[in-house]
Design an enzyme around this catalytic site. Structure first.
Site, PDB file in Angstrom:
ATOM      1  N   GLU A 173      -5.514  -8.783   0.661  1.00  0.00           N
ATOM      2  CA  GLU A 173      -6.132  -8.445   1.951  1.00  0.00           C
ATOM      3  C   GLU A 173      -7.609  -8.192   1.770  1.00  0.00           C
ATOM      4  O   GLU A 173      -8.021  -7.484   0.844  1.00  0.00           O
ATOM      5  CB  GLU A 173      -5.512  -7.174   2.567  1.00  0.00           C
ATOM      6  CG  GLU A 173      -4.138  -7.358   3.161  1.00  0.00           C
ATOM      7  CD  GLU A 173      -3.628  -6.101   3.882  1.00  0.00           C
ATOM      8  OE1 GLU A 173      -4.460  -5.343   4.427  1.00  0.00           O
ATOM      9  OE2 GLU A 173      -2.406  -5.907   3.881  1.00  0.00           O
ATOM     10  N   GLU A 187       0.795  -1.226   0.000  1.00  0.00           N
ATOM     11  CA  GLU A 187       0.000   0.000   0.000  1.00  0.00           C
ATOM     12  C   GLU A 187       0.827   1.275   0.000  1.00  0.00           C
ATOM     13  O   GLU A 187       0.662   2.147   0.880  1.00  0.00           O
ATOM     14  CB  GLU A 187      -0.980  -0.005   1.185  1.00  0.00           C
ATOM     15  CG  GLU A 187      -2.008  -1.119   1.065  1.00  0.00           C
ATOM     16  CD  GLU A 187      -3.153  -1.002   2.069  1.00  0.00           C
ATOM     17  OE1 GLU A 187      -3.155  -0.069   2.894  1.00  0.00           O
ATOM     18  OE2 GLU A 187      -4.065  -1.847   2.005  1.00  0.00           O
TER      19      GLU A 187
HETATM   20  C1  BDP Z   1      -4.518  -2.580   5.269  1.00  0.00           C
HETATM   21  C2  BDP Z   1      -3.029  -2.637   5.623  1.00  0.00           C
HETATM   22  C3  BDP Z   1      -2.773  -3.512   6.851  1.00  0.00           C
HETATM   23  C4  BDP Z   1      -3.726  -3.146   7.959  1.00  0.00           C
HETATM   24  C5  BDP Z   1      -5.154  -3.314   7.456  1.00  0.00           C
HETATM   25  C6  BDP Z   1      -6.184  -2.986   8.531  1.00  0.00           C
HETATM   26  O1  BDP Z   1      -2.287  -3.134   4.531  1.00  0.00           O
HETATM   27  O2  BDP Z   1      -1.438  -3.347   7.271  1.00  0.00           O
HETATM   28  O3  BDP Z   1      -3.504  -3.881   9.119  1.00  0.00           O
HETATM   29  O4  BDP Z   1      -5.343  -2.418   6.400  1.00  0.00           O
HETATM   30  O5  BDP Z   1      -6.511  -1.812   8.681  1.00  0.00           O
HETATM   31  O6  BDP Z   1      -4.810  -1.535   4.447  1.00  0.00           O
HETATM   32  O7  BDP Z   1      -6.612  -3.880   9.227  1.00  0.00           O
END
Ligand code: BDP
Length: 562
Positions: free
Chosen positions: A475, A388
């Site tokens: 993710e 990111e």
């Molecule tokens: C994503 C990030 C990650 C965060 C996650 C979150 O890549 O590191 O932990 O969000 O907010 O965008 O849980």
């Protein structure tokens, strides 16, 4: 690369030519700018972060001093035709090292090994190893801290990080005294090219003068060497082989190195990801190295527990978010047949300040160190050069293209890319596989289980239309407070997390170009303090921080075991 005797990236091992003497255990520790006096020092465990180990110093980042006294195992001195060095698996964030008062050098950047020559400093009797560790945050670091709000994702944390995990500091992995032959084996590279009948394996050895011989599983071979299909590594058959490299001078054995590795190929063809020429689908998680008390210190029991739980849940892969993981965890992945997307520590990159060039140089160094460490790993099937990055600056796209190109130049045998939450941004096309982070039903349309699936479907279809490449959803997910329940499902409950994950997996499965889905995250993990992180924990784990299943883990087992 890190300084070392001859700069060899080979992992330490013990055999008749080499010694790796583990210095892990109880070390002395103190905070302080200067080495000063050790009277106030306390014992701490290495590996381990200091923050959750020593009471009262959670938010201290150093500098700190570590000391370890040791005597040598038999036969080390005199070194004769050998070199000695100290190898650190990972120190966060930077280290300076002395042995018996002599400076050995240092290293910048966590999560990757470095080796410092120490032949001239070793002595009989007691040896005193001192390490100054600096874990203070900085904008020129990777990942960057103290970032101005304009260059973050808009969340405020204490301590002041722009990324969503606690900035643990300390000696996080094994420390070894390493003794190797002078002019011995410097590096070994194994590359496979698969075809219908199996694979052709090419082994390249960099070594000092002499004759190099190779043996695979005890049989002498020469390079290139052909193996049959049953010899290949895959999740369903994680066959590992023992490649023995020997160096002889005038008939005498000078050095021997054993590489335990799998043979397999990875490639991208059209919108598919291929393992040994066959399409493969990644099911799994993003995984942090995080545990109460240990912080980011690694122990193999935790690596084993995590990867065995993943496999029991039906996963076949994980991403080492957001930094390269411990080498023993990769050993376990190799053995279990879990496929790994290995990520650099480059989370929270931005491109808008005077620190950017130094930060980018550090990313390049970490990338090179990670690839040098892991390029023989069967389990590592792709490189993620960043997570990111902020793309709102004109220099951003070119910087990401450069990083992906650098990964491919260092290793042409695996796809490279970076995890992005901004799939429309310029530069995403540099990835061989698009790694997409998306939070429908959580950060976007919070509470709307009904809207999440269509939103993900739309995002995926747009990505595919634009790039025509395979996509891994690196993710997606929702926080669930363990033991929190609601009917109908509500945010932060186990039901909401399980429902959201199930519905998004369904959307992914409907698209052939989606070659993987990694839930964020495998387990709950510690973060800095923030209004959206109850008790300083990110609760998106499918397992709790102490690795007990939430409802989603059971649901996944049903879905993935089918
Ligand atoms: C994503 C990030 C990650 C965060 C996650 C979150 O890549 O590191 O932990 O969000 O907010 O965008 O849980």
């Amino acid at each position: 690369m890190s300084t070392s005797p001859g700069g060899s990236p080979l992992r330490p091992q013990t055999n008749e030519c080499r010694l790796a003497f583990d210095l892990s255990g109880v070390w002395l520790f103190r905070l302080g700018e200067d080495e000063g006096d050790w009277s106030g020092a306390v014992p701490v465990g290495v590996p381990g972060s200091w923050n959750d180990q020593v009471p009262g110093i959670r938010d201290e980042f150093g500098p700190a001093w570590y000391e370890r006294r040791f005597e040598l195992p038999p036969g080390v001195l005199p070194l004769g035709g050998r070199d000695a060095a100290i190898r650190f698996g990972s120190v966060c964030y930077s280290a300076e090292v002395w042995l018996n008062g002599q400076p050995l050098g240092g290293h910048v950047g966590g999560h990757l090994p470095f080796t410092l020559a120490c032949s001239d400093a070793l002595r009989e009797g007691e040896n005193v190893l001192v390490v100054r560790v600096d874990g203070r945050l900085g904008r020129d670091q990777v990942p960057p801290g103290l970032v101005l709000p304009a260059n973050t994702h808009g969340r405020v944390f204490h301590p002041d990080v722009s990324y969503d995990f606690f900035p643990y500091a300390g000696i996080h992995r094994r420390v070894d005294l390493v003794v190797t032959p002078l002019g011995g084996i410097h590096d070994v590279l194994l590359v496979a090219a698969a075809d219908e009948d199996g694979a052709v394996v090419s082994v390249t050895v960099e070594a000092g003068e002499g004759d190099v011989t190779l043996a695979l599983d005890g049989e002498p071979i020469s390079s290139p060497h052909r193996v049959g299909t049953s010899a290949l590594w895959s999740p369903s058959s994680p066959r590992l082989h023992r490649l023995e490299v020997e160096l002889r001078r005038g008939g005498e054995l000078v050095d021997r190195y054993v590489l335990q590795t799998g043979i397999r190929t990875v490639s991208v063809a059209g919108d598919q990801l291929l393992l040994n020429g066959e399409p493969v689908q990644l099911r799994g998680f993003g995984r942090h190295e995080d545990f109460p008390v240990l912080g980011r210190g690694t122990v193999s029991a935790l690596g084993a527990r995590d990867l065995l739980l993943m496999q029991q849940t039906g996963a076949n892969s994980f991403r080492t978010a957001h930094y390269p993981c411990d080498e023993e965890t990769l050993d376990i992945a190799d053995q279990l047949g879990l496929m790994v997307i290995a990520e650099t520590p480059a989370v929270g990159l931005y491109f808008a300040d005077d620190d950017t060039p130094r930060r980018q140089e550090q990313v390049q160094r970490s990338l090179a160190e990670m690839i040098a460490r892991d390029r023989n790993r069967a389990c590592v099937i792709a490189w993620s050069v960043a997570n990111e990055p902020r793309m709102n600056h004109p220099a951003a796209a070119a910087a990401l293209v450069e990083l992906c190109d650098a990964a491919r130049a260092l290793d042409g045998t695996r796809p490279a890319g970076y995890a992005t939450d901004l799939p429309e941004a310029e530069g995403v096309g540099a990835s061989d596989v698009v790694f997409l982070n998306a939070y429908p039903g959580w950060y976007r349309d919070p509470g709307r289980l009904d809207a999440a699936g269509p939103a993900l479907a739309d995002a995926l279809d747009r990505v595919y239309e634009r790039y025509g490449k395979p996509v891994v959803i690196t993710e997606f997910g929702a926080d669930a407070l363990p033991g929190s329940h609601a009917d109908p499902p509500a945010m932060w409950t186990e039901e909401y997390q399980a429902e959201l994950i199930e519905s998004l997996l369904r959307v992914a499965a409907e698209r052939t170009f989606v070659v993987g889905a990694h839930i964020w995250a495998f387990a709950d993990f510690g973060t800095a303090q923030a209004d959206h992180r109850p008790a300083s924990v990110n609760f998106k784990g499918v397992f709790t921080r102490d690795r007990q299943p939430k409802l989603a883990a059971r649901r996944l087992r049903e879905l993935w075991q089918k």
